[in-house]
Design a protein around this motif. Sequence first.
Motif, short mmCIF file in Angstrom:
data_model
loop_
_atom_site.label_atom_id
_atom_site.label_comp_id
_atom_site.label_asym_id
_atom_site.label_seq_id
_atom_site.Cartn_x
_atom_site.Cartn_y
_atom_site.Cartn_z
N LEU A 21 0.82 -1.20 0.00
CA LEU A 21 0.00 0.00 0.00
C LEU A 21 0.86 1.25 0.00
N ARG A 78 -15.02 -8.97 3.21
CA ARG A 78 -15.55 -7.63 2.93
C ARG A 78 -14.89 -6.59 3.85
N TRP A 81 -11.39 -5.88 2.51
CA TRP A 81 -11.46 -4.99 1.34
C TRP A 81 -11.77 -3.56 1.77
N ALA A 82 -12.68 -3.41 2.74
CA ALA A 82 -13.04 -2.07 3.21
C ALA A 82 -11.83 -1.37 3.82
N GLN A 84 -8.67 -1.99 3.21
CA GLN A 84 -7.74 -1.68 2.12
C GLN A 84 -8.15 -0.39 1.42
N ARG A 85 -9.43 -0.25 1.09
CA ARG A 85 -9.91 0.96 0.42
C ARG A 85 -9.68 2.20 1.28
N LEU A 86 -9.97 2.09 2.58
CA LEU A 86 -9.80 3.22 3.47
C LEU A 86 -8.34 3.67 3.55
N TRP A 88 -5.87 2.94 1.45
CA TRP A 88 -5.37 3.34 0.13
C TRP A 88 -5.81 4.75 -0.23
N SER A 89 -7.03 5.14 0.16
CA SER A 89 -7.56 6.44 -0.25
C SER A 89 -7.24 7.57 0.74
#
Length: 140
Positions: A21, A78, A81-82, A84-86, A88-89
């Motif tokens: 990341l 899930r 993934w959540a 990871q998105r948090l 990463w963004s």
Amino acid sequence: MAVLVLVGAAVIGARDGLGYLGAKVSGGGACRVTSVVDGDTVRVYCPGRGFDSARLTGFDTPEVFSPSCPGEWWAGTRATWALQRLVWSADEVKIVFHGRDRYDRRLAALFLDGTAVSRLMIDAGHARAYGGGRREGWCG
């Protein structure tokens, strides 16, 4: 079945630190979050210390690697993934280390753009508040 194999491979790849990341961590020195292991565990790299697992505090997510039922595995995936998105963004990633758990993972509070990741994961329905001790099950 092929979808489950691909999802499983992605989760295992993340666990092994293959999904870099690269989120710079403030508050943890020059440490970087290198991957998300599951919904409440990340791997960090700190110069001079190397790689380490960090169990994020304040919340608990369903298990991915030792689920008690298929629903727990899916909910854990899930949650992974959540997270990871948090991470990463986020523009700012701050981690505060405070001890180790019984599995020798570092305990850490994680903040993304000034908000506790525990609050973000709980509010999104991926986690429960957790302060240590006995955890509730995720199946039925």
